[in-house]
Design an enzyme around this catalytic site. Structure first.
Site, PDB file in Angstrom:
ATOM      1  CE1 TYR A  50      39.324 124.955  42.818  1.00 18.49           C
ATOM      2  CE2 TYR A  50      40.584 123.560  44.291  1.00 18.49           C
ATOM      3  CZ  TYR A  50      39.368 124.016  43.816  1.00 18.49           C
ATOM      4  OH  TYR A  50      38.215 123.530  44.366  1.00 18.49           O
ATOM      5  CG  HIS A 112      35.590 121.955  39.123  1.00 20.05           C
ATOM      6  ND1 HIS A 112      36.881 122.370  39.319  1.00 20.05           N
ATOM      7  CD2 HIS A 112      34.856 122.636  40.044  1.00 20.05           C
ATOM      8  CE1 HIS A 112      36.917 123.260  40.299  1.00 20.05           C
ATOM      9  NE2 HIS A 112      35.705 123.439  40.747  1.00 20.05           N
ATOM     10  CB  ILE A 230      38.118 119.946  51.587  1.00 24.80           C
ATOM     11  CG1 ILE A 230      36.905 120.308  50.711  1.00 24.80           C
ATOM     12  CG2 ILE A 230      38.425 118.458  51.474  1.00 24.80           C
ATOM     13  CD1 ILE A 230      37.180 120.189  49.224  1.00 24.80           C
ATOM     14  CE  LYS A 232      41.561 129.776  51.452  1.00 25.15           C
ATOM     15  NZ  LYS A 232      41.449 131.043  50.722  1.00 25.15           N
ATOM     16  NE  ARG A 238      41.441 129.452  61.752  1.00 24.53           N
ATOM     17  CZ  ARG A 238      40.364 129.687  62.506  1.00 24.53           C
ATOM     18  NH1 ARG A 238      40.501 130.312  63.667  1.00 24.53           N
ATOM     19  NH2 ARG A 238      39.166 129.315  62.117  1.00 24.53           N
ATOM     20  CG  ASN A 242      40.624 123.850  60.444  1.00 29.99           C
ATOM     21  OD1 ASN A 242      39.963 124.569  61.186  1.00 29.99           O
ATOM     22  ND2 ASN A 242      41.021 124.235  59.241  1.00 29.99           N
TER      23      ASN A 242
END
Length: 279
Positions: A50, A112, A230, A232, A238, A242
């Site tokens: 990332y 990953h 999870i 984003k 927001r 959530n």
């Protein structure tokens, strides 16, 4: 705000709703993580891929310095990328992650994605780091049943987590069943399926009845089926929305109706398939 949690096989607790940081970069990544911690998030997910570990770590450390949380309050996850597989490379990548994030340890470290021929060596290196106290929990991401079972068979270690694509229309029922049998927690990336299900008739009907947004219904469904999600977002409103999963519970009928979206035409995986063709 009390976020529902699950207990991992190693005894660690993990919140069922966290913040994903994929595609958040630079100061935006820093701001969003600071906002998330401020409003109640206690699970923050990043990865070497990332390219935001430094900003995520700085935000967490600044939140600790400000007294918003203690280090023990926050579950921090990162992941070793495909090009860093192997015993030595994994350990170097992990130390680089700690350095960038300015942390003494990680709560969760994941492979990953599966890389043929190197998963076992990589996972064993992660287990060594765990044994030294540098990682609380180790797991994997994007592992499908055959590579998951091979990893366990060859290392003798069951991953605490498998983070996979999971959303309405792709509930990963068979994989979740295997995870339950093995004692693995299922963690969902892309829990909204790219937003494709916000206006699905079933989701909208349940949302109207509970008087909440479609996104809240989807995350509540995730909690109900025993997953960690999870999502984003870069918007503080927001982030707050959530967390409304704490305000109510879906009925068993609601959960069944949403899970049944799997059976509809057009349902299924929306993103990258980690399973090679023919496997």
């Amino acid at each position: 705000m009390n976020t529902p949690t699950l207990t991992l096989s190693d005894g660690a607790e993990i919140p069922q709703i966290g913040l994903g940081t994929w595609e958040l970069r630079g100061e935006e990544a820093y701001r969003v993580v600071r906002d998330a911690v401020e409003v109640g998030y206690r699970l923050i997910d990043t990865a070497t891929l990332y390219n935001n570990e430094a900003e995520v770590g700085r935000a967490i450390n600044d939140a600790i310095k400000a007294g918003d949380v203690t280090r023990d309050d926050v579950v921090v996850t990162s992941k070793v990328w495909d090009s860093d597989h192997g015993a030595d490379s994994t350990k170097k990548a992990f130390q680089q992650t700690l350095s960038l994030m300015q942390l003494d340890y990680l709560d969760v470290y994941l492979i990953h994605s599966p890389v043929p021929g190197s998963n076992v060596e990589t996972f064993e290196a992660m287990a060594q780091l765990q044994g030294l106290g540098s990682i609380q929990s180790i797991g994997v991401s994007n592992f499908y049943p055959s590579v998951l079972e091979e990893l366990i068979d060859k290392t003798g270690i069951v991953p605490a987590i498998n983070q996979v694509e999971l959303h309405p229309g792709f509930s990963q029922a068979e994989l979740r069943k295997l995870h339950q049998k093995l004692g693995i927690v299922t963690q969902a990336w892309a829990p909204f399926g790219g937003g494709d299900f916000f206006n699905h008739p079933v989701i909208l009907e349940v949302a109207r009845r509970h008087k909440v947004a479609s996104s809240v219904i989807i995350l509540s469904w995730m909690v109900a089926i025993g997953c960690v999600a999870i999502p984003k977002t870069a918007q503080k409103e927001r982030l707050l929305l959530n967390l409304k999963v704490h305000d109510f519970r879906l009925s068993d009928d609601d959960v069944s109706k949403i899970t049944a979206i799997d059976n509809e035409s057009g349902a299924g995986r929306k993103f990258w398939d980690p399973k090679p063709v023919g496997r």
